[in-house]
Design a protein around this motif. Structure first.
Motif, PDB file in Angstrom:
ATOM      1  N   GLN A 196     -11.699  -7.783  -0.639  1.00 48.98           N
ATOM      2  CA  GLN A 196     -11.262  -6.707   0.242  1.00 48.98           C
ATOM      3  C   GLN A 196     -12.333  -6.272   1.258  1.00 48.98           C
ATOM      4  O   GLN A 196     -12.028  -6.028   2.424  1.00 48.98           O
ATOM      5  CB  GLN A 196     -10.813  -5.495  -0.585  1.00 48.98           C
ATOM      6  CG  GLN A 196      -9.536  -5.720  -1.358  1.00 48.98           C
ATOM      7  CD  GLN A 196      -9.761  -6.461  -2.657  1.00 48.98           C
ATOM      8  OE1 GLN A 196     -10.780  -6.280  -3.300  1.00 48.98           O
ATOM      9  NE2 GLN A 196      -8.808  -7.284  -3.046  1.00 48.98           N
ATOM     10  N   ASP A 232      -4.248 -10.277  -4.969  1.00 51.05           N
ATOM     11  CA  ASP A 232      -3.571  -9.357  -5.888  1.00 51.05           C
ATOM     12  C   ASP A 232      -2.187  -9.057  -5.329  1.00 51.05           C
ATOM     13  O   ASP A 232      -1.716  -9.742  -4.423  1.00 51.05           O
ATOM     14  CB  ASP A 232      -4.410  -8.080  -6.051  1.00 51.05           C
ATOM     15  CG  ASP A 232      -4.142  -7.349  -7.365  1.00 51.05           C
ATOM     16  OD1 ASP A 232      -3.062  -7.559  -7.954  1.00 51.05           O
ATOM     17  OD2 ASP A 232      -4.997  -6.563  -7.794  1.00 51.05           O
ATOM     18  N   TYR A 243      -2.172  -2.151  -4.816  1.00 45.15           N
ATOM     19  CA  TYR A 243      -3.429  -1.429  -4.686  1.00 45.15           C
ATOM     20  C   TYR A 243      -3.176   0.074  -4.741  1.00 45.15           C
ATOM     21  O   TYR A 243      -2.119   0.545  -4.315  1.00 45.15           O
ATOM     22  CB  TYR A 243      -4.121  -1.771  -3.356  1.00 45.15           C
ATOM     23  CG  TYR A 243      -4.546  -3.209  -3.259  1.00 45.15           C
ATOM     24  CD1 TYR A 243      -5.759  -3.631  -3.785  1.00 45.15           C
ATOM     25  CD2 TYR A 243      -3.720  -4.158  -2.663  1.00 45.15           C
ATOM     26  CE1 TYR A 243      -6.145  -4.967  -3.710  1.00 45.15           C
ATOM     27  CE2 TYR A 243      -4.097  -5.492  -2.587  1.00 45.15           C
ATOM     28  CZ  TYR A 243      -5.316  -5.889  -3.106  1.00 45.15           C
ATOM     29  OH  TYR A 243      -5.687  -7.194  -3.037  1.00 45.15           O
ATOM     30  N   PHE A 266      -8.639   1.505   0.135  1.00 49.21           N
ATOM     31  CA  PHE A 266      -7.602   0.475   0.197  1.00 49.21           C
ATOM     32  C   PHE A 266      -6.620   0.715   1.340  1.00 49.21           C
ATOM     33  O   PHE A 266      -6.029  -0.234   1.858  1.00 49.21           O
ATOM     34  CB  PHE A 266      -6.874   0.382  -1.142  1.00 49.21           C
ATOM     35  CG  PHE A 266      -7.727  -0.197  -2.234  1.00 49.21           C
ATOM     36  CD1 PHE A 266      -8.118  -1.523  -2.198  1.00 49.21           C
ATOM     37  CD2 PHE A 266      -8.165   0.584  -3.284  1.00 49.21           C
ATOM     38  CE1 PHE A 266      -8.917  -2.064  -3.187  1.00 49.21           C
ATOM     39  CE2 PHE A 266      -8.961   0.061  -4.289  1.00 49.21           C
ATOM     40  CZ  PHE A 266      -9.350  -1.272  -4.236  1.00 49.21           C
TER      41      PHE A 266
END
Length: 295
Positions: free
Chosen positions: A28, A52, A55, A61
């Motif tokens: 990320q 993934d 989040y 995020f």
């Protein structure tokens, strides 16, 4: 540090020397840097790797989600990861799915059996909320009291490590919480059952590795697990928020010991050969370059 903005300058200096066509961001923080690097090097094609499928809605995020949506292409490692970006306003034609490579661990020379008991059950992974490790620990602890001839092991590090120490009884001889180990394949290969109760995943690598050494998995009933073992897999835990439900399914798997039920998973992992996955990446890179030439 992953969080040092000077990394943007460092990466940019490498790009000026190498002059690549594609910048492929992985993890990320790298995605955040890549947004700004793309601004500095407008001709580069930015491809984001999604590892993934969900989040938390926190500032960190949220920033990554907004900036990541500006990537030229996104390669997710699960259908759920692809859906995540489409739901966040990325054109579906710019999001692809490529599964994770599975290295042939069966060819490795395993160390001798690392366990002292005849039967063993293991979890390995990041000790974070996503992995549902507190409920796994509680289920392991309860079963360890009932089956003193079975070993229960949790491997990993993370923010919940201290909490696990608080909520579990460390005096139980056949239940232990151990740090991250590089030799985890040996523990998988000699274990009877592998447990994963994740709330969400991208491609669940540990599950794939356990299937490869034919260790029986007990899993949370999430789509990312169903995609590998099938929707009718008998050891999916429906109520995986409850440690009692987790305990019941682990106990049933322990008593039934039916390895034939992993047939669907064994078929799935045949498609994860490194050469096949690498070709999928190359095809997407070629597509990105051809689109760029058209523009």
């Amino acid at each position: 540090s992953f969080y040092n903005p000077i990394n943007i300058v460092r990466i940019s200096s490498v790009i000026r020397v190498v002059q690549p066509d594609i910048l492929f961001s992985w993890l990320q923080s790298s995605d955040v840097y890549s947004f700004f690097i793309k601004k500095l090097h407008k001709s580069i094609i930015w491809i984001l790797a999604e590892r993934d499928s969900s989040y938390p809605k926190t500032l960190k995020f949220n920033i990554r989600r907004y900036l990541g949506s500006k990537a030229d292409l996104i390669i997710a490692n699960s259908d759920a990861g692809k859906k995540y970006w489409i739901e966040n306003n990325v054109d579906k034609d710019n999001v692809f799915v490529v599964k994770n490579i599975l290295i042939n661990s069966l060819g490795e020379e395993f160390k001798s059996n690392p366990y002292s008991l005849s039967k063993n059950i293991v979890f390995a992974g990041r000790l974070e909320k996503q992995k549902n490790v507190v409920n796994i620990a509680k289920a392991f602890e309860s079963l360890a009291h009932k089956y003193n001839n079975v070993g229960f092991y949790i491997f990993g590090d993370g923010s919940l490590r201290e909490q696990l120490d608080i909520v579990t009884d460390k005096s139980i001889p056949n239940f232990s919480i151990r740090p991250f180990t590089k030799d985890i394949i040996s523990y998988y290969s000699y274990a009877d059952i592998y447990v994963s109760m994740s709330f969400h995943e991208g491609t669940p690598n540990a599950l794939l590795e356990c299937l490869q050494v034919q260790t029986l998995p007990v899993l949370s009933n999430i789509k990312e697990h169903q995609d590998i073992v099938g929707e009718r897999y008998p050891y999916l835990v429906e109520d995986y928020h409850s440690y009692n439900s987790i305990e019941c399914v682990i106990e049933r798997a322990l008593l039934e010991d039916d390895k034939e039920v992993i047939a669907t998973g064994l078929e799935y992992i045949k498609e994860l050969r490194p050469d096949l996955i690498a070709c999928s990446y190359v095809d997407i890179f070629k597509l990105a370059l051809s689109r760029d030439k058209e523009l």
